[in-house]
Design a protein around this motif. Structure first.
Motif, short mmCIF file in Angstrom:
data_model
loop_
_atom_site.label_atom_id
_atom_site.label_comp_id
_atom_site.label_asym_id
_atom_site.label_seq_id
_atom_site.Cartn_x
_atom_site.Cartn_y
_atom_site.Cartn_z
N PHE A 1 3.57 -4.27 -4.22
CA PHE A 1 3.86 -2.84 -4.39
C PHE A 1 4.78 -2.35 -3.28
O PHE A 1 5.78 -1.67 -3.54
N GLU A 2 4.44 -2.67 -2.04
CA GLU A 2 5.26 -2.19 -0.92
C GLU A 2 6.68 -2.71 -1.02
O GLU A 2 7.65 -1.97 -0.81
N ASN B 1 2.56 -8.04 -0.24
CA ASN B 1 2.16 -6.84 -0.96
C ASN B 1 3.30 -6.47 -1.91
O ASN B 1 4.31 -5.91 -1.51
N THR C 1 7.82 7.44 -7.56
CA THR C 1 7.22 6.23 -8.13
C THR C 1 6.04 6.61 -9.01
O THR C 1 5.15 7.37 -8.60
N ASN D 1 8.45 -1.21 -4.27
CA ASN D 1 8.66 0.23 -4.13
C ASN D 1 9.78 0.52 -3.14
O ASN D 1 10.63 1.39 -3.39
N ASN E 1 -1.90 1.65 -9.56
CA ASN E 1 -0.85 0.66 -9.76
C ASN E 1 0.49 1.30 -10.02
O ASN E 1 0.58 2.43 -10.52
N GLY E 2 1.54 0.55 -9.72
CA GLY E 2 2.86 0.84 -10.23
C GLY E 2 3.21 -0.19 -11.29
O GLY E 2 2.42 -1.09 -11.58
N VAL F 1 2.67 6.16 -10.36
CA VAL F 1 1.44 5.46 -9.98
C VAL F 1 0.34 5.89 -10.94
O VAL F 1 0.18 7.08 -11.22
N GLN G 1 -8.57 0.84 -8.45
CA GLN G 1 -7.25 0.66 -7.86
C GLN G 1 -6.19 1.40 -8.69
O GLN G 1 -6.31 1.53 -9.90
N ARG H 1 -1.17 -0.87 -5.93
CA ARG H 1 -0.89 -0.10 -4.71
C ARG H 1 -2.00 -0.28 -3.68
O ARG H 1 -1.74 -0.43 -2.48
N ASP H 2 -3.25 -0.26 -4.15
CA ASP H 2 -4.41 -0.25 -3.25
C ASP H 2 -4.92 -1.67 -3.01
O ASP H 2 -6.12 -1.94 -3.14
#
Length: 747
Positions: A408-409, A406, A425, A412, A437-438, A427, A435, A397-398
């Motif tokens: 994650f974006e 990206n 979601t 998600n 994560n998903g 996380v 960091q 995510r970060d």
């Protein structure tokens, strides 16, 4: 033919007769005389189609003896026994998980409910043995069925009140054993141990001294499976967590406890040889994909950016070291670990941007990057090298904004990540601290396809020949997936599905088999999705808990679990033990040369750790043993062909080759390469001698040609450069002549 017997007992015994419509008769017959039931049903008598060395099947019998032991026999052999004086147990309790990466469980408010034998009845699908608790509120049925000449299945099911776990007892015969349980690092025979089976991060050190630190049995690849030296094996068919007490609390009884669910199912494979048992197991759990022949050359781990990798390639060529593959883990970007070590960005795209912004927003050159990686890989292919990369299931995510895409974006937004109980979601904090994560919901076809698109690009656009499919042990226990499966089962089977993605992509794009994948995690069934397993992140030291001595037991146990393709990091990975030394690197190199896949890793402290180029003596030693490995390559390929048919491992526990020698049963620090070489690596710092057990026969020192007679344990010379390696039955001078091999012939 299989016969089920209930022997006479001079006590009241109630037998309910069941007719073919399933309706109980109205009569309950009280038997005051000896009871003898003989029920016969058909099974195959032919040998197993793909058996490694099996003989014709003998009669298999399941009997309940006078002492109520439930025993499976084949001829005169006992295959499996449940002690009558220790009935199955149901338990009710509260189970509380805790931890990050390494998850432990605390049990409270436990109530133990023993179940007592009530009798046995005939049913339409075989034989049932009935149990009941003291107050009649909970009952259970044990069903035994012959599936084939070499498989007998058991199902133990609760009826009435449910339970939080069920445990079945297994008799601890004096001449039996409990080899295996997946990738265990302490030994191969686990008799006398108490531990759990749950896919976990292995941890660093295993002594509790680190933030992420496991124990003696924490492992990436556990498996509810054991092999008995008498020539049978038992596989518990579950993805649930399993707790084991292997003749520890009671020397006569082992307990196999499955947490959750309303039944326990297991299969007994009857062999008759231990090699047959591994083959029979592989028919159920699957077989790894066959590595290409070039995989049995030397792999070099290299990182630090385009220029550093190419400089190392040139240095290897200047040193005349034969390399077939370069493994570049930081192709997606460099990241500093929370402990100061060197890590990588968890993404499936190259870091081709060679500028970054400083604190004032000014662009400055970046040391680690891979501009135009496709051209770099193509050039390396032209020079004769394969190129291997890295893939990780964490969806960060970060992620730094400069990294695109990206994942994650995108995932998600498409609803492709696992959820939490609130439907949001999920996380979580991962190994890439700080960091978050998903994680992809691999029950969703869209999530699988998203990842496979990225993987296809790694092959078709960048030219990669394979990669490390790392991690997959960190699935949170509060993760909710689309099909509603239990979180524990999702956690334990995630490694299988993660590796299956790579295998599907590679079999689609490179159907000729010209690819590799190495992974570290697994559970029963991962074998059918996998290719090569490495044994994870050892410390760069000599410790018995997590250093060099743990490598051989882990590889042997993977072999007993029908994973014949194994490797390890030369010379370890973890940072907490301090940088590796020259002696450690040399000894680990020696072991690597006698491992099918010989590969290096710079470790978490890539600058501080010792490596092949840090002294002339190390370079010469490393080159020599890379040529020794090259000399073994034809044998490794031959054994790989055999493994594809039988799953019999390339590196073998001594008992597989010497099943009639009890001295071999407990040895977990030596191994055979096929039936040809006996290898006893030196894993003790400063050692120049080594105690070696030689089974019967004549053994020839591969470095001198001198013979030694077996059937005994001998302390032998073991200087650096001459680890104890012996050929069986005849002198084989190939390894003494290895240095004369042309480098080009080893690539």
């Amino acid at each position: 033919m299989i016969q089920i017997f209930k022997k006479a007992r001079y006590s009241n015994f109630y037998l309910t007769l069941i007719d073919y419509t399933g309706t109980a008769t109205m009569t309950i017959v009280r038997l005051l005389l000896p009871v003898f039931l003989a029920i016969t049903f058909g099974c195959s008598h032919g040998s197993h189609n793909n058996s490694a060395s099996s003989t014709g099947a003998q009669e298999t019998r399941i009997s309940i003896d006078d002492n109520d032991d439930i025993v499976v026999r084949q001829g005169d052999r006992i295959l499996f026994a449940m002690p009558g004086d220790s009935a199955p147990v149901a338990r009710d309790f509260v189970d509380t998980p805790s931890g990050i990466g390494i998850i432990t469980f605390t049990r409270s408010a436990e109530v133990i409910d023993p179940l007592e034998l009530q009798g046995s009845i005939e049913s339409t699908n075989g034989v049932e043995v009935q149990f009941q608790n003291a107050d009649g509120s909970r009952a259970a049925v044990l069903e035994a069925t012959t599936v084939s000449a070499h498989e007998t299945t058991f199902k133990f099911s609760l009826t009435g009140k449910s339970a939080d776990s069920m445990a079945v007892p297994v008799r601890c015969d004096v001449d039996g054993s409990f080899h295996g349980f997946g990738e265990q690092y302490n030994a191969t025979d686990q008799r006398g141990e108490i531990f759990g089976l749950f896919v976990n991060e292995q941890g660093n050190g295993r002594d509790g001294s680190n933030f992420i630190s496991g124990d003696e049995h924490t492992t990436y690849f556990p498996m509810p499976w054991y092999l008995d030296v008498r020539g049978f094996g038992v596989l518990f068919d579950t993805a649930r967590r399993v707790e084991l007490d292997l003749c520890a609390s009671n020397a006569d009884v082992a307990w196999i406890e499955v947490i959750g669910g309303d039944s326990i199912e297991w299969t007994v494979f009857s062999g008759p040889s231990t090699k047959d048992v591994i083959h029979q197991l592989s028919e159920v759990v699957g077989r790894p994909a066959k590595p290409p022949e070039w995989a049995y050359g030397l792999w070099i781990g290299s990182q630090g950016g385009h220029e550093k990798v190419l400089a190392e390639v040139q240095a290897l060529e200047d040193a005349d070291i034969p390399v077939t593959a370069l493994w570049v883990q930081d192709w997606g970007g460099h990241r500093s670990n929370f402990d100061g070590g060197d890590g990588v960005q968890y993404r499936w795209a190259p870091d081709e941007d060679c500028d970054e912004r400083d604190g004032d927003g000014e662009l400055i050159p970046k040391d680690i990057c891979y501009p135009d990686i496709a051209t770099m890989v193509a050039d390396l292919h032209t020079r004769g090298y394969k190129f291997l990369a890295y893939a990780n299931p964490f969806i960060v995510r970060d992620l730094d904004m400069r990294f695109t895409p990206n994942h994650f974006e995108e995932m998600n937004a498409a609803g492709l990540l696992t959820k939490n109980s609130a439907g949001e979601t999920n996380v979580f904090l991962g190994a890439n601290i700080p960091q978050f994560n998903g994680q992809a919901d691999l029950t969703l076809p869209g999530a699988r396809e998203y990842i496979k698109v990225a993987f296809r690009k790694m092959v078709t656009e960048y030219g990669f020949d394979g990669w490390m499919a790392d991690f997959s042990e960190w699935t949170p226990l509060d993760a909710v997936v689309s099909d509603g499966r239990d979180a524990i089962e999702v956690h334990n089977t995630y490694p299988t599905e993660w590796q299956r993605l790579t295998r599907e992509v590679m079999e689609e794009l490179r159907s000729d088999g010209d690819w590799v994948m190495i992974a570290r995690a697994g559970w029963s069934g991962t074998q059918g999705a996998a290719q090569i397993h490495w044994i994870g992140d050892q410390e760069t030291d000599w410790s018995d808990l997590d250093g060099l001595p743990t490598v051989v037991p882990a590889m042997l146990n993977l072999g007993l679990a029908a994973q014949p393709y194994v490797t390890h990091d030369i010379a370890g990975f973890g940072k907490s033990a301090g940088p590796s030394t020259e002696e450690l690197y040399m000894r680990w190199t020696e072991l690597g040369a006698f491992t099918p896949i010989m590969r290096t890793h710079e470790g978490a402290d890539k600058e501080g750790n010792w490596s092949w180029e840090k002294s002339p003596a190390t370079t010469a030693h490393f080159r020599r043993f890379s040529l020794v490995h090259c000399a073994l390559r034809p044998l490794f390929i031959t054994l790989s062909d055999e493994a594809q048919e039988t799953s019999v491992p390339i590196l073998r526990h001594l008992m597989l080759e010497f099943p009639d020698d009890p001295e071999t049963f407990s040895i977990s620090d030596q191994f055979m390469i096929g039936d040809t070489y006996l290898v006893a690596p030196v894993v003790e710092e400063g050692a120049t001698t080594r105690s070696v057990y030689f089974p019967d026969g004549t053994w020839f020192n591969v470095w001198t040609g001198e013979p030694i007679e077996g059937g005994r344990r001998v302390t032998v010379e073991a200087d650096i450069g001459s680890p104890p390696v012996y050929s069986h039955g005849q002198d084989r001078p190939e390894l003494r002549a290895a240095e004369s091999l042309a480098t080009a012939s080893c690539r």
